[in-house]
Scaffold this motif. Structure first.
Motif, PDB file in Angstrom:
ATOM      1  N   THR A 162       2.524  10.378   1.432  1.00  0.00           N
ATOM      2  CA  THR A 162       2.733  11.407   2.453  1.00  0.00           C
ATOM      3  C   THR A 162       4.087  12.086   2.222  1.00  0.00           C
ATOM      4  O   THR A 162       4.232  13.301   2.378  1.00  0.00           O
ATOM      5  N   TYR A 169      -4.306   9.758  -6.707  1.00  0.00           N
ATOM      6  CA  TYR A 169      -4.484   8.301  -6.783  1.00  0.00           C
ATOM      7  C   TYR A 169      -3.608   7.701  -7.858  1.00  0.00           C
ATOM      8  O   TYR A 169      -3.143   8.397  -8.765  1.00  0.00           O
ATOM      9  N   GLU A 191       0.499   4.618   1.692  1.00  0.00           N
ATOM     10  CA  GLU A 191       0.277   5.774   2.573  1.00  0.00           C
ATOM     11  C   GLU A 191       1.574   6.556   2.830  1.00  0.00           C
ATOM     12  O   GLU A 191       1.596   7.786   2.767  1.00  0.00           O
ATOM     13  N   SER A 229      -7.515   7.184   3.051  1.00  0.00           N
ATOM     14  CA  SER A 229      -7.090   6.429   1.866  1.00  0.00           C
ATOM     15  C   SER A 229      -8.232   5.530   1.417  1.00  0.00           C
ATOM     16  O   SER A 229      -9.097   5.142   2.211  1.00  0.00           O
ATOM     17  N   MET A 243      -5.860  13.002   6.787  1.00  0.00           N
ATOM     18  CA  MET A 243      -5.790  12.146   5.594  1.00  0.00           C
ATOM     19  C   MET A 243      -6.798  11.000   5.611  1.00  0.00           C
ATOM     20  O   MET A 243      -7.278  10.586   6.661  1.00  0.00           O
ATOM     21  N   ASN A 279      -6.533  15.254  -3.634  1.00  0.00           N
ATOM     22  CA  ASN A 279      -6.695  13.797  -3.603  1.00  0.00           C
ATOM     23  C   ASN A 279      -5.893  13.221  -4.762  1.00  0.00           C
ATOM     24  O   ASN A 279      -6.138  13.551  -5.915  1.00  0.00           O
ATOM     25  N   THR A 282       0.876  -1.162   0.000  1.00  0.00           N
ATOM     26  CA  THR A 282       0.000   0.000   0.000  1.00  0.00           C
ATOM     27  C   THR A 282       0.923   1.224   0.000  1.00  0.00           C
ATOM     28  O   THR A 282       2.141   1.070   0.130  1.00  0.00           O
ATOM     29  N   ASP A 304      -5.488   3.035  -5.531  1.00  0.00           N
ATOM     30  CA  ASP A 304      -5.453   3.611  -4.195  1.00  0.00           C
ATOM     31  C   ASP A 304      -5.343   5.124  -4.285  1.00  0.00           C
ATOM     32  O   ASP A 304      -4.485   5.663  -4.971  1.00  0.00           O
ATOM     33  N   TYR A 344      -5.528   8.914  -2.047  1.00  0.00           N
ATOM     34  CA  TYR A 344      -5.137   9.456  -0.746  1.00  0.00           C
ATOM     35  C   TYR A 344      -5.568  10.910  -0.686  1.00  0.00           C
ATOM     36  O   TYR A 344      -5.178  11.708  -1.550  1.00  0.00           O
ATOM     37  N   SER A 345      -6.363  11.266   0.332  1.00  0.00           N
ATOM     38  CA  SER A 345      -6.849  12.645   0.418  1.00  0.00           C
ATOM     39  C   SER A 345      -6.128  13.407   1.518  1.00  0.00           C
ATOM     40  O   SER A 345      -5.759  12.832   2.558  1.00  0.00           O
TER      41      SER A 345
END
Ligand code: P5A
Length: 441
Positions: free
Chosen positions: A115, A133, A111, A316, A314, A131, A109, A159, A161-162
């Motif tokens: 970040t 992806y 994350e 995901s 955040m 966001n 994944t 995936d 990520y906001s």
């Protein structure tokens, strides 16, 4: 595509290793090949379906305002040491060393990596919301990979990520993805039910799994029957409008639905008995809000309107395209094979030339094949010398929505037979009428 020049290795026999129908049909239709345990090649027919699934996912992500990028599969262990997940992730993570003995890993994944990208560039609240992806391979060394690409070790994930300044803004981002997911699964021909879920190694306390009901599903699920009739948000819904997103979320979470880990027997028993649904399901998507779980240890901060630094909030959001393909088959097949929803069918039409070499058959097949391609249809032309029975069986097995059957007698009269794979309905039409009918779909 001419079948004689294509690569579609159909299996006549049922493969012994396949325990569920989607796995069996994907192997028989020559869509996938296992390369080692839980690791698959996508052969041309499978790749076509996977691409269509990915494109629908992409369109709906973009519509909701998410922005696509591409991160690598291999990651440096350092990032994961920063977040504290390097040791916590356990045996599911495939750990590798490069030639300088630096610890690397095959990403399960992203994350940490996203970040890191965020903190390197974004410094002000003015650049939020954001966001990002990607659609990229992941690796998880699952204890029990099974059912083909349904639970594999290497798999594709979308995936997203906001990043937001506040918890409230992050919850709006969560509801936007929630809405995008409802639209995505509906366009794939599936009815997915969002269920309160456990967050596992991703973390946080707000999470929904999107589950489609199927007897062969690995999750045990409990819900209210009402979900079956809920309306799917329209294409032009306003993703930026907070109240609109809240309304979609409220509606879809207004009745009971939970996976076994989150199941509340008392709440479930409060539903009138005839409205209870206790079934098995396949998790095709999973969304999380986890606040500052990663931004805090990794120092992802932006300057707020107050001039002070704020840790970003955040979430995901995952979808499994390589799981969705078998999930669609579980939901849509019969004893003869796959029945693809039009939106993801590998081809729109298959033209079956019953007698290659026969002048009328060749001429009419070519007219239909060429003509439908000109109007933008994906057409498979079965120009092989196989027996009629084999050709029909193959066309049914691969589940293309329409078959145009060109036999010598009807071809001489300028006619073809049009078969609808789903209903089995057949009609004899002039070439022109058949083409008009198919072109209009
Ligand atoms: C959300 C995005 C996450 O990893 N991080 C980034 C969060 N969520 S998840 O639930 O663990 O996975 C998201 C989706 O990926 C699919 N998936 C799988 N597909 C095939 N084989 C597997 N072994 C597998 N594991 C996860 C699922 O669709 C899941 O919902």
């Amino acid at each position: 595509m001419r079948l004689s020049r294509y690569f579609m290795p159909i299996l006549k026999e049922n493969p012994k290793e396949a325990e569920i129908v989607s796995h069996r049909l994907m192997l028989r239709a020559g869509m996938i090949r296992q390369q080692s345990q839980g690791i698959y090649s996508w052969l041309p027919l499978g790749k076509r379906v996977l691409d269509k699934v990915n494109n629908i996912i992409r369109e709906e992500q973009n519509r909701s305002g998410a922005v696509e990028l591409l991160m690598p599969t291999l990651q440096s262990a350092e990032l994961w040491q920063e977040s504290g997940r390097y040791d916590a992730y356990g045996k599911e993570m495939l750990r590798i060393k490069d030639r300088q003995e630096r610890p690397m890993l095959y990403g399960p994944t992203n994350e940490e990596m996203i970040t890191d990208i965020f903190r390197s560039y974004v410094k002000s609240y003015k650049n939020l919301p954001l966001n990002l992806y990607h659609i990229q391979l992941k690796f998880r060394d699952e204890i029990r990979p099974r059912f083909g690409t349904m639970r594999s070790r290497e798999f594709l994930m979308k995936d997203a990520y906001s990043f937001d300044l506040t918890k409230e803004a992050a919850e709006h981002a969560y509801r936007k993805m929630f809405t995008a997911y409802l639209r995505t699964f509906s366009r794939l021909g599936l009815r997915a039910i969002p269920m309160r879920a456990d967050t596992g190694p991703i973390g946080g306390n707000l999470s929904h799994e999107f589950i489609i009901l199927a007897e062969t599903g690995e999750s045990e699920v409990f819900s209210h029957k009402d979900f079956v009739n809920f309306d799917i948000p329209a294409e032009d819904i306003s993703f930026d409008d907070v109240a609109t997103m809240q309304a979609v979320f409220d509606k879809w979470t207004s009745v009971y639905a939970a996976t076994s880990e989150m199941h509340d027997e008392e709440a479930f028993n409060a539903i009138p008995e005839g409205d209870r649904l206790s079934a098995r399901g396949i998790e095709v998507g999973h969304i999380f809000y986890f606040g500052t779980k990663y931004s805090e240890p990794m120092g992802a901060k932006v300057q707020g309107p107050d001039g002070k630094e704020h840790l970003v909030h955040m979430g995901s959001y995952g979808i499994g395209p390589t799981r969705l393909v078998p999930a669609i088959i579980e939901a849509s097949h019969d004893e003869n094979g796959i029945i693809w929803p039009a939106s993801v069918a590998p081809f729109d039409v298959v033209v079956i030339n019953m007698k290659p070499g026969d002048d009328a058959c060749d001429r009419i097949s070519q007219i239909v094949y060429g003509g439908l391609q000109t109007v933008g249809k994906d057409v498979l032309y079965d120009d092989t010398d196989e027996r009629a029975g084999t050709k029909f069986a193959t066309a049914d097995l691969i589940g293309v929505p329409f078959q145009v059957i060109v036999g010598p007698r009807s071809a001489a009269a300028g006619e073809v037979e049009l078969k609808n794979r789903k209903t089995g309905e057949r009609e004899t039409l002039t070439v022109e009428a058949a083409m008009n009918k198919l072109a209009g779909r």
